[in-house]
Scaffold this active site. Structure first.
Site, PDB file in Angstrom:
ATOM      1  N   GLN A  97      60.457  40.059  43.196  1.00  0.00           N
ATOM      2  CA  GLN A  97      59.039  40.367  43.057  1.00  0.00           C
ATOM      3  C   GLN A  97      58.218  39.488  44.003  1.00  0.00           C
ATOM      4  O   GLN A  97      58.291  38.261  43.947  1.00  0.00           O
ATOM      5  CB  GLN A  97      58.538  40.163  41.629  1.00  0.00           C
ATOM      6  N   TYR A 179      46.360  39.360  40.420  1.00  0.00           N
ATOM      7  CA  TYR A 179      46.705  38.630  41.638  1.00  0.00           C
ATOM      8  C   TYR A 179      46.179  39.376  42.864  1.00  0.00           C
ATOM      9  O   TYR A 179      45.464  40.368  42.749  1.00  0.00           O
ATOM     10  CB  TYR A 179      48.205  38.371  41.681  1.00  0.00           C
ATOM     11  N   ARG A 226      54.492  47.012  40.928  1.00  0.00           N
ATOM     12  CA  ARG A 226      54.103  46.862  39.523  1.00  0.00           C
ATOM     13  C   ARG A 226      52.591  47.002  39.397  1.00  0.00           C
ATOM     14  O   ARG A 226      51.831  46.367  40.114  1.00  0.00           O
ATOM     15  CB  ARG A 226      54.545  45.503  38.979  1.00  0.00           C
TER      16      ARG A 226
END
Length: 357
Positions: A97, A179, A226
Site C-alpha cells: 500500500q 491522506y 482503496r
C-alpha cells in the site's frame, strides 16, 4: 457452495482463497526501514490469499507518522524483499500500500528539512503523535505547486517500480483516510483554482494521473486503490452528498477504463447503498469490501456478488492464524490496543496461535 476458502481468479488476480488481510499501520519500521520483525509478522498472517501491507510512503515527505516504512531507497527495497519472500513461501500474494500522508503529519516525523505538503496550505485540526515531542498539532502543509505535483506523481511511479523490484505482486494506492490523494478530492481541503482544483473532475485528476503513470510503468494489472466515500477521518469535513456520489462514480468509471486490478472499499455507515451499487456496476474488475465483517456476513457478500473478495483488519492483527480460526469457527484473540503502534515484538508477533482444549 461456500466461497471464502475456495481459490479465487478474476482478471489478473489468482489467489488461494477469497480472504484479504487489510492494510494496518503498525509503526515497527525503525528508521523507516522494513525489517526481520516485519517479515515475521506478515509471514505469520499468510493464511490470507492476499495481504495488503501497512501504508508505505513513496517519498520522505509522505512519512507523516513515526516509524512507518518507505519504498524510495535501495535499503528499503532490500528490507521489503524479506517480507515478500516470506509471504510467497506460503502461497499468498502481497500488494504494497502506497500512502502519502500529505497534510496529516508533523515535521518531527520527517527527515530534516522536509515539510508536509498538501493540495492547499490548510492545516488539519487535531494532533498527531511524534516520538521526539509527544502529541503535537499537525504542521501547516506547504501547498504543492504544479512542479510539486509532477514530483509527487514521479515519486509514486518510482515507488511502484521499487515495489516490483522488492517482489511485490502489485501496489495499492491509499485514496482514503484523509491522506494526500483523498485530500485532493475534498473541496474543504483543496481550494486550488488550477487544473487540480474546482469541480470534481479536476479534483479527481491527481488520482487518475498517478494511476495512469503507474500503469504505464508496471502495468494496470498490478494496481489496486482503496477508497472510503463519505469518510470524515483525518479532518475530512463533509461536503455535498450528491457531489461525493458523483466523484466516486467518475473515479470508478475512469479506473475501469484503465483496467486496474481492484477497488478496495473501506466501508463506513455514511455510504449510501446507491454509491456501493454505482461502484459495483461501473467497475468490472475485483471489488474488495472491508470493515465490520463476520464470517457469515463476509460469505454473504461473496455469495450475492456485492464483493469479489473480503478483507479483515483487526482479526488478522491479533490472530496470526486468523484464516485457520475463521475456517474452523473457533475463538479469536482480543486486540491489545496499548501496543498497536509501539516498537518491538509485544502486541505484534507474540499473539498466540489457537490450540484446541
Amino acid at each position: 457452495m461456500k466461497k471464502l476458502f475456495k481459490p479465487f481468479e478474476k482478471g489478473s488476480l489468482k489467489l488461494k482463497n477469497h480472504l484479504v488481510m487489510a492494510p494496518m499501520t503498525r509503526s515497527r519500521a525503525t528508521g523507516n526501514l522494513p525489517n526481520e520483525l516485519m517479515a515475521t509478522y506478515y509471514a505469520q498472517r499468510s493464511g490470507a490469499g492476499l495481504i495488503v501491507t501497512e501504508g508505505t510512503s513513496p517519498s520522505p515527505e509522505g512519512l507523516g507518522y513515526p516509524r512507518i516504512p518507505g519504498i524510495y531507497s535501495a535499503k528499503q527495497v532490500e528490507g521489503w524483499k524479506k517480507v515478500t519472500d516470506a509471504v510467497h513461501q506460503n502461497g499468498s500474494k502481497i500488494f504494497l500500500q502506497l500512502m502519502h500522508t500529505g497534510r496529516i503529519g508533523h515535521v518531527a516525523n520527517l527527515p530534516d528539512g522536509v515539510q508536509p505538503v498538501g493540495p492547499s496550505d490548510i492545516q488539519a485540526s487535531g494532533e498527531i503523535f511524534t516520538d521526539s515531542l509527544g502529541m503535537q498539532s499537525h504542521s501547516v502543509p506547504v501547498a504543492l505547486t504544479l512542479e510539486g505535483i509532477a514530483r509527487v506523481i514521479a515519486d509514486f511511479v518510482n515507488a511502484s517500480k521499487n515495489a516490483v523490484l522488492a517482489g511485490f505482486d502489485g501496489v495499492e494506492l491509499h485514496g482514503a483516510n484523509g491522506y494526500l490523494l483523498e485530500q485532493f478530492l475534498n473541496p474543504n481541503v483543496n481550494n486550488r483554482t488550477d487544473q487540480y482544483g474546482g469541480n470534481l473532475i479536476k479534483r479527481s485528476r491527481l488520482i487518475l494521473e498517478i494511476t495512469q503513470a503507474i500503469a504505464a510503468a508496471i502495468g494496470p494489472d498490478k494496481i489496486g486503490i482503496r477508497f472510503s466515500p463519505f469518510s470524515q477521518l483525518s479532518d475530512q469535513k463533509p461536503y455535498d452528498k450528491e457531489e461525493v456520489h458523483q466523484t466516486y462514480t467518475h473515479l470508478s468509471r475512469e479506473l475501469d477504463k484503465l483496467g486496474i486490478a481492484y477497488i478496495h472499499l473501506s466501508t463506513n455507515p455514511d455510504i449510501p447503498e446507491e454509491t456501493y451499487k454505482v461502484i459495483r456496476t461501473s467497475f468490472k474488475n475485483t471489488i474488495i469490501l472491508c470493515n465490520g465483517l463476520t464470517h457469515e456476513t463476509a460469505e454473504q457478500k461473496l455469495q450475492d456478488s456485492t464483493a469479489d473478495l473480503v478483507a479483515f483488519g483487526r482479526g488478522f492483527l491479533a490472530n496470526p492464524d486468523f484464516a485457520s480460526r475463521l475456517e474452523r469457527n473457533v475463538s479469536l484473540n482480543g486486540v491489545d490496543f496499548s501496543t498497536l503502534y509501539s516498537p518491538g515484538q509485544q502486541g505484534y508477533i507474540d499473539y498466540p496461535l489457537y490450540t484446541s482444549k
